[in-house]
Design an enzyme around this catalytic site. Structure first.
Site, short mmCIF file in Angstrom:
data_model
loop_
_atom_site.label_atom_id
_atom_site.label_comp_id
_atom_site.label_asym_id
_atom_site.label_seq_id
_atom_site.Cartn_x
_atom_site.Cartn_y
_atom_site.Cartn_z
N SER A 158 0.83 -1.20 0.00
CA SER A 158 0.00 0.00 0.00
C SER A 158 0.88 1.26 0.00
O SER A 158 1.66 1.46 -0.93
CB SER A 158 -0.96 -0.04 1.19
OG SER A 158 -1.97 0.93 1.07
N ASP A 202 -10.06 -3.51 -5.57
CA ASP A 202 -9.30 -2.47 -4.89
C ASP A 202 -9.16 -1.30 -5.87
O ASP A 202 -8.77 -1.51 -7.02
CB ASP A 202 -7.92 -3.03 -4.52
CG ASP A 202 -7.01 -2.04 -3.80
OD1 ASP A 202 -7.34 -0.85 -3.71
OD2 ASP A 202 -5.94 -2.47 -3.35
N HIS A 248 -8.05 -4.93 -0.62
CA HIS A 248 -6.90 -4.24 -0.04
C HIS A 248 -6.66 -4.74 1.38
O HIS A 248 -7.59 -5.01 2.13
CB HIS A 248 -7.17 -2.73 -0.02
CG HIS A 248 -5.94 -1.91 0.12
ND1 HIS A 248 -5.09 -1.64 -0.93
CD2 HIS A 248 -5.40 -1.29 1.21
CE1 HIS A 248 -4.08 -0.88 -0.51
NE2 HIS A 248 -4.25 -0.66 0.79
#
Length: 280
Positions: A121, A217, A247
């Site tokens: 991320s 996502d 995610h």
């Protein structure tokens, strides 16, 4: 919630999913480049994985990703160093990147072996940003990067940004919030790969790259766009977009066979790049 409440909730969630470190993994906390880090060792490997944790540049730290880094160390045999970069809003851009780079530069200076950059991320953003910045500054040390559902600054008017704008675990509203906190409300820097690696105008000379995205996502398309940019520049890159995954699915790797397969992709990529192997 306030930032403090968000951090507390995130830390609680991480503790719920936390698993014990594998046997044989030793851990030591110390600074690299004046940035707190945690080093995981399971053997005598000369390869180092530098890991940047996720959390939107706002939450997370050494504890939130402790078990992920320990498992990555145990399964690859490589040393893993997790970087506890400063978080926003206390540290707005470019402070997060500066910490990521300071730790990388110190590790590269103190350790002689190959380096694989890795992150999930926001940490995937930092890993890629460091790889871009290292060109012409720290040559020949980074042998690969593995980016896990990274946010790289892609075009938000199309692709997964539209089709999965309200996906579980991460939404476009979340992304807008994190961007505001990360910048302190200032304008987004233009053409600055330290902020958004996809905003670079040169994708040549980057290390072999494995991107593993979650299909459900809003950030998924960034993996595809980044892969294509590297391939167009003559580099090596592969993108896996794992169907049905959301995610932060790394958290479920010990209770979901599909999330476990997702983590297998990550481990396989790190292990291969650390051997200077390209099996894709």
């Amino acid at each position: 919630m306030s930032i403090a409440e968000q951090r507390a909730a995130y830390d609680t969630m991480c503790r719920v999913f936390h698993t014990p470190r594998p046997a044989g993994v030793t851990v030591q906390d110390h600074d690299f480049g004046a940035v707190p880090c945690r080093q995981y060792t399971s053997g005598n490997s000369g390869t180092t994985v530098i890991y940047y944790h996720g959390g939107g540049f706002v939450v997370g730290g050494l504890e939130s990703h402790d078990d992920i880094c320990a498992e990555l160390c145990a399964r690859t045999g490589y040393d893993v160093i997790s970087v506890d970069y400063a978080l926003a809003p206390e540290a707005v851009f470019p402070r997060c990147f500066n910490d990521a780079w300071a730790a990388f530069a110190a590790i590269a200076q103190e350790r002689t072996g190959d380096i694989v950059l890795c992150g999930d991320s926001a940490g995937g953003n930092l890993a890629a940003a460091v790889a871009h910045h290292a060109r012409g500054r720290v040559e020949g040390r980074v042998v690969g990067q593995v980016l896990i559902y990274p946010g790289l600054g892609g075009d938000q008017s199309k692709g997964s940004y539209v089709t999965h704008a309200n996906a579980p675990q991460l939404t476009m509203a979340d992304l807008a919030f994190y961007k505001t906190v990360r910048t302190g409300g200032a304008d987004v820097p233009e053409n600055d790969p330290r902020f958004a690696p996809l905003h670079d105008n040169d994708f040549s000379g980057l290390p072999p790259t494995v991107v593993v995205s979650a299909a459900c996502d809003p950030l998924a398309s960034d993996g595809e766009t980044y892969r294509d940019a590297l391939l167009h520049a003559g580099g090596q890159a592969v993108w896996f977009n794992e169907a049905g995954m959301v995610h932060a699915c790394l958290r479920a790797r010990n209770m979901s066979t599909r999330a476990a397969a997702f983590f297998d992709r990550v481990v396989t990529g790190v292990a291969a790049l650390g051997r200077r192997d390209w099996p894709y």
